[in-house]
Design an enzyme around this catalytic site. Structure first.
Site, short mmCIF file in Angstrom:
data_model
loop_
_atom_site.label_atom_id
_atom_site.label_comp_id
_atom_site.label_asym_id
_atom_site.label_seq_id
_atom_site.Cartn_x
_atom_site.Cartn_y
_atom_site.Cartn_z
N HIS A 26 0.83 -1.20 0.00
CA HIS A 26 0.00 0.00 0.00
C HIS A 26 0.87 1.26 0.00
CE1 HIS A 26 -3.74 2.21 1.07
NE2 HIS A 26 -2.91 3.01 1.72
N GLU A 27 1.83 1.31 0.91
CA GLU A 27 2.67 2.50 1.04
C GLU A 27 3.59 2.68 -0.16
OE1 GLU A 27 1.69 4.44 3.22
OE2 GLU A 27 0.55 3.02 4.42
N HIS A 30 1.88 5.03 -2.47
CA HIS A 30 2.01 6.42 -1.99
C HIS A 30 3.39 6.98 -2.33
CE1 HIS A 30 -1.76 6.89 0.10
NE2 HIS A 30 -1.53 5.90 0.94
N GLU A 76 -4.74 8.00 -2.29
CA GLU A 76 -5.17 6.65 -1.94
C GLU A 76 -5.43 5.81 -3.18
OE1 GLU A 76 -4.84 5.37 0.82
OE2 GLU A 76 -4.73 7.08 2.19
#
Length: 253
Positions: A22-23, A26, A52
């Site tokens: 997920h990160e 980002h 997101e």
């Protein structure tokens, strides 16, 4: 004791793997913002919904795909000698696409995840409308969770204490996860149109064309355009929930 410690260790490792994927999305977004506009508002990210979308595109659309699981299975076999049947492509994919109601938002599947967002948002509205007292939040959380999930919350660490967002003052943040998921699905639909052999590339661990597509179509545009303008440019449509609905149906039904 030993079994409980092992279970907790596996749970922590799973959480770390999910957060890493997920990160990464980002980080890629921030890394590839246009340096020319670095110190200007136009050079900043387009907002947390778009941010997101970039994390969820990597986490859900790419790394939960069967193509990526095939690549991952090969890495585990060839580099770590994980040769047991549980590490084959099909089993890893099934684990990643299992639908099961969870107390913890970050451990939930894509299908039930929006319920966690709805739960938090419903309580936040009541907090800011001064319809509830803060001391009543644990009980109200449990009531709302049971209404949405048809399950009883066993302890507050599985309930209202599970996320850091309220402690950090990030009220009103949670809808960006759902908006991000919708945006990610819409972008991924166009991504697969533009890169016809994307799955074959991912299976081989080749992410170069994927990253270049994201740089060109999303990252480099920063805040030079609104989110809907970017979506219109890339997908010929403003934000449309049908892409997410189609994606969920195709993967889970």
């Amino acid at each position: 004791g030993d079994h409980r410690d092992l279970h907790l260790s596996i749970r922590r490792q799973r959480q770390m793997c999910i957060r890493d994927r997920h990160e990464t999305g980002h980080a890629m977004y921030e890394l590839n913002l246009p340096s020319k506009w670095k110190y200007q508002p136009a050079g900043q990210s387009r907002g947390m919904a778009m941010h997101e979308s970039q994390s969820l595109l990597i986490e859900m659309q790419i790394t939960r795909s069967k193509a990526f699981k095939k690549y991952l299975s090969g890495v585990l076999k060839n580099n770590f000698n994980f040769i047991e049947a549980c590490w084959n492509t099909e089993n890893i994919y099934k684990i990643g696409t299992r639908v099961n109601k969870s107390y913890i938002r970050v451990e939930s599947d894509e299908v039930t995840y929006p319920l966690h967002v709805i739960l938090r948002f419903n309580l936040e509205q009541k907090i800011f409308n001064e319809n509830i007292n803060l001391k009543d939040i644990p009980e109200l959380w449990n009531q709302e969770y049971k209404r949405l999930f048809a399950k009883e919350v066993d302890k507050d660490s599985n309930g209202c204490l599970q996320d850091v967002h309220w402690y950090a003052g990030l009220f009103g943040y949670f809808p960006t996860y759902s908006l991000g998921a919708l945006t990610a699905a819409q972008l991924a639909s166009q991504l697969r149109e533009d890169i016809k052999n994307l799955d074959q590339q991912v299976e081989k661990g080749d992410f170069n064309e994927l990253i270049e597509w994201l740089k060109l179509n999303i990252h480099s545009k920063a805040s030079l355009y609104s989110t809907n303008e970017i979506l219109q440019q890339v997908t010929n449509s403003e934000l449309n929930a049908k892409y997410f609905m189609d994606y969920i149906k195709n993967r889970y039904l």
